[in-house]
Design an enzyme around this catalytic site. Structure first.
Site, PDB file in Angstrom:
ATOM      1  N   ARG A 147      42.752  26.467  40.456  1.00 60.81           N
ATOM      2  CA  ARG A 147      43.808  27.419  40.790  1.00 60.81           C
ATOM      3  C   ARG A 147      44.475  26.967  42.086  1.00 60.81           C
ATOM      4  NH1 ARG A 147      41.151  32.833  41.178  1.00 60.81           N
ATOM      5  NH2 ARG A 147      41.165  32.703  38.914  1.00 60.81           N
TER       6      ARG A 147
ATOM      7  N   ARG B 143      42.220  35.629  49.158  1.00 63.48           N
ATOM      8  CA  ARG B 143      42.805  34.786  48.119  1.00 63.48           C
ATOM      9  C   ARG B 143      44.329  34.743  48.246  1.00 63.48           C
ATOM     10  NH1 ARG B 143      38.989  35.582  42.749  1.00 63.48           N
ATOM     11  NH2 ARG B 143      36.989  35.229  43.791  1.00 63.48           N
TER      12      ARG B 143
ATOM     13  N   LYS C 222      35.237  38.724  47.128  1.00 65.70           N
ATOM     14  CA  LYS C 222      36.638  38.316  47.169  1.00 65.70           C
ATOM     15  C   LYS C 222      37.484  39.378  47.862  1.00 65.70           C
ATOM     16  CE  LYS C 222      37.250  40.017  42.433  1.00 65.70           C
ATOM     17  NZ  LYS C 222      37.511  39.625  41.043  1.00 65.70           N
TER      18      LYS C 222
ATOM     19  N   LYS D 284      41.729  40.581  48.456  1.00 68.19           N
ATOM     20  CA  LYS D 284      43.082  40.400  47.933  1.00 68.19           C
ATOM     21  C   LYS D 284      44.093  41.203  48.737  1.00 68.19           C
ATOM     22  CE  LYS D 284      41.389  39.533  43.249  1.00 68.19           C
ATOM     23  NZ  LYS D 284      41.444  39.937  41.817  1.00 68.19           N
TER      24      LYS D 284
ATOM     25  N   CYS E  10      44.864  38.659  30.391  1.00 69.78           N
ATOM     26  CA  CYS E  10      44.109  37.627  31.106  1.00 69.78           C
ATOM     27  C   CYS E  10      43.812  36.471  30.154  1.00 69.78           C
ATOM     28  CB  CYS E  10      42.819  38.202  31.678  1.00 69.78           C
ATOM     29  SG  CYS E  10      41.564  38.567  30.432  1.00 69.78           S
TER      30      CYS E  10
ATOM     31  N   CYS F 298      37.106  31.566  29.606  1.00 71.74           N
ATOM     32  CA  CYS F 298      36.510  32.408  30.635  1.00 71.74           C
ATOM     33  C   CYS F 298      35.067  32.741  30.282  1.00 71.74           C
ATOM     34  CB  CYS F 298      37.313  33.690  30.817  1.00 71.74           C
ATOM     35  SG  CYS F 298      36.591  34.789  32.070  1.00 71.74           S
TER      36      CYS F 298
ATOM     37  N   CYS G  23      37.286  41.490  29.510  1.00 71.25           N
ATOM     38  CA  CYS G  23      36.112  42.103  30.136  1.00 71.25           C
ATOM     39  C   CYS G  23      36.607  43.108  31.177  1.00 71.25           C
ATOM     40  CB  CYS G  23      35.221  41.031  30.778  1.00 71.25           C
ATOM     41  SG  CYS G  23      35.765  40.476  32.412  1.00 71.25           S
TER      42      CYS G  23
ATOM     43  N   CYS H 158      41.050  41.273  35.795  1.00 77.42           N
ATOM     44  CA  CYS H 158      42.000  40.259  36.259  1.00 77.42           C
ATOM     45  C   CYS H 158      43.439  40.558  35.835  1.00 77.42           C
ATOM     46  CB  CYS H 158      41.581  38.883  35.751  1.00 77.42           C
ATOM     47  SG  CYS H 158      40.017  38.300  36.438  1.00 77.42           S
TER      48      CYS H 158
END
Length: 572
Positions: free
Chosen positions: A84, A153, A217, A219, A438, A444, A483, A487
């Site tokens: 990414r 991120r 993470k 954001k 996603c 994934c 899931c 995302c």
């Protein structure tokens, strides 16, 4: 709220999780990545390194379509890697677009993925080509450091300058935040770029993150009303630009958003960010840094499922969090300023910016740039990039904006796109224009069900129902993920579908069209037939009973089909 220096909570000692131990022992994210990359026996890397490589912007994956077949053949899974690239505010040059296009063909699976965080993803890269791909990204003046992992991120921002005269300034601030919060370790340059930067006994330091980085993470997103196209309330920090007389004054600060949850763990949940106050633009970076530091010190380092800022906020209390923040800042946040969001989708077509240049919003289905027999989208955009007359701006909805186009070059771009019938949203239904999915299967590792490969066909079936009731042009937000990690921000869809098993989804309904209300679980474990059967009478009722300009999600709440879920609130 007044500043309180006394009786504030202190950071607690956590029993470190396995990943915390890996980070502690990693020597600032080096681990044994060098050895893993040089191990020709396997296409995988060492288990601990699969955690560390995320900080470098990559995930180890397998082709799950082939897992069973390869297992039967007594072969290891077909390992590959996703990379990414970090693109603050989603703004890349034409040269960078061409570089990523070439890398996708040379080392990847021939496609590019535009993510819901305005970043590029390359898929299908085998281990032996990881370094060359990273170096190719670096040669294009991009990088992948901190695009994944327990750090801040890619910083999002509204990127279409045709929507507001302050968008360029916001994008600049997004880049400033991104650079300020980058990890300072030189491991990335040493491992991927063959640069030996630590000499003379010097040691790496992380003045913001510390040796173990963040608990999870992090954001950050910026938006300018009335366009919430970055879904600011789904982020750990959301910055709402406050503009007066076309001048940026500062930002309303929202904290504690996050989409992910875990099945079977009711203590996990999606959450929208709380608005905690206003900060003038000259103090905004300081506020952002201190919020990150509070999360660094108070976040859960024992259970990663409960480690996001949203759980820290709910554990210690929003008001206490604000007190902690203000005590560290040494000043109070001002009361939040009035604002109004009207939508969180992309704006399509040509828009003229204040400086006279043009910006073209394009629809890219689920952000996948590829060539098929039906649509040579990748080739079309490559030819546009080769003109060298625009930049390429990724959106938070997996779309694309061609920016900074002078008037005489509009026809050149339009001719290429028209020749390939690429990117035009005018002929699409309101449902398809705003659909997000996603990646999910086949790459994934977290996915229970399909998303990107399946949603287009489901939308086609739903379009038949919408046409039946005269709703084809009605803008409705539909989002699907494989899931519950969120995302694709499914819990902000007026229709949200979250994978449970192959062909089975949990159906959520009733989010706000502007991203200020979560949806509510309507039915569990539904098949395609169930989805169509459940939505058809709701579409019929909506067509016949809605109020003027009433959105689908609002209608479902007003008529009691579902109960309203969490909405954005102000703490101060």
């Amino acid at each position: 709220m007044t500043l309180k220096q006394n009786n504030l909570p202190q950071p607690q000692a956590w029993k470190p999780s396995e990943v915390e131990t890996i980070k502690t022992n990693s020597n600032y994210l080096r681990g044994t990545l060098e050895q893993s990359l040089n191990d020709a026996i396997t296409g995988a890397i060492a288990p601990d390194d699969t955690q560390l490589i995320k900080f470098h912007g990559s995930y180890q994956q397998t082709d799950r379509d082939l897992d069973e077949e390869r297992k039967n053949q007594k072969l290891e899974p077909l390992y590959s890697f996703m990379i990414r690239a970090r693109v603050p505010a989603g703004i890349s040059t034409a040269a960078q677009w061409l570089a990523m296009d070439e890398l996708a063909d040379k080392y990847g699976n021939g496609t590019l993925k535009l993510t819901t965080r305005q970043a590029f993803q390359l898929h299908g890269i085998v281990k032996k080509n990881l370094r060359q791909t990273m170096q190719g990204i670096n040669d294009a003046l991009l990088d992948s450091i901190a695009a994944c992992g327990d750090v801040n991120r890619n910083v999002m921002s509204t990127s279409n300058e045709g929507l507001s005269p302050v968008v360029g300034e916001l994008a600049g601030f997004a880049k400033a935040i991104s650079e300020h919060l980058l990890p300072k370790t030189t491991a990335y340059h040493e491992i991927w770029l063959n640069k030996q930067l630590i000499t003379g006994g010097q040691q790496d330091e992380e003045p913001i993150y510390g040796k173990t980085y963040l608990p999870r993470k992090f954001k950050i997103a910026i938006a300018v009303p009335p366009y919430n196209d970055t879904d600011v309330f789904a982020n750990d920090i959301g910055l709402i630009a406050i503009v007066k007389d076309n001048q940026l004054l500062g930002y309303n600060v929202a904290v504690g958003g996050g989409m992910g949850k875990t099945y079977g763990m009711p203590e996990t949940y999606p959450r929208l960010a709380d608005v905690i106050g206003f900060v003038p633009k000259d103090k905004a970076l300081e506020v952002v840094e201190e919020i990150v530091k509070v999360q660094r010190d108070f976040g859960n380092r024992e259970n990663r499922k409960l480690a996001r800022l949203k759980y820290t906020l709910d554990r210690i209390g929003s008001e206490v969090f604000v007190e902690l923040l203000q005590a560290r800042l040494g000043f109070e946040l001002e009361d939040s300023k009035p604002y109004l969001f009207e939508s969180n989708g992309d704006v399509f077509g040509w828009k003229k910016a204040a400086d006279g240049t043009w910006f073209l919003g394009l629809h890219i289905e689920h952000g996948r740039i590829k060539d098929t027999d039906a649509l040579q989208l990748k080739q079309a955009l490559k030819e546009v990039a080769q003109l060298g007359v625009c930049d390429f701006r990724l959106t938070g909805n997996q779309g694309l904006v061609l920016g900074k186009v002078i008037t005489r070059d509009k026809l050149k771009i339009q001719e290429i796109l028209g020749r390939y019938a690429a990117g035009d949203a005018q002929k699409l239904s309101g449902l398809r224009k705003h659909a997000i999915a996603c990646v999910a299967l086949n790459t994934c590792t977290m996915a229970f069900a399909e998303a990107e490969r399946y949603l287009p066909s489901l939308v086609t079936k739903l379009e038949l129902l919408l046409e039946k009731f005269g709703l084809s042009n009605e803008d409705i937000l539909i989002r699907m993920t494989g899931c519950p990690n969120g995302c694709g921000r499914p819990f902000l869809g007026e229709i949200g579908l979250v994978g449970r098993a192959m062909g089975k989804y949990n159906l959520y309904l009733g989010a706000g069209f502007a991203g200020e209300r979560l949806n509510t679980l309507y039915k569990e474990m539904v098949s395609e037939a169930d989805i169509l059967q459940l939505l058809e009478p709701l579409f019929e009722s909506y067509a016949g009973e809605r109020a003027a300009k009433e959105r689908f999600g609002d209608f479902l709440v007003r008529t009691g089909v579902i109960e309203a879920s969490q909405q954005v609130q102000s703490i101060k």
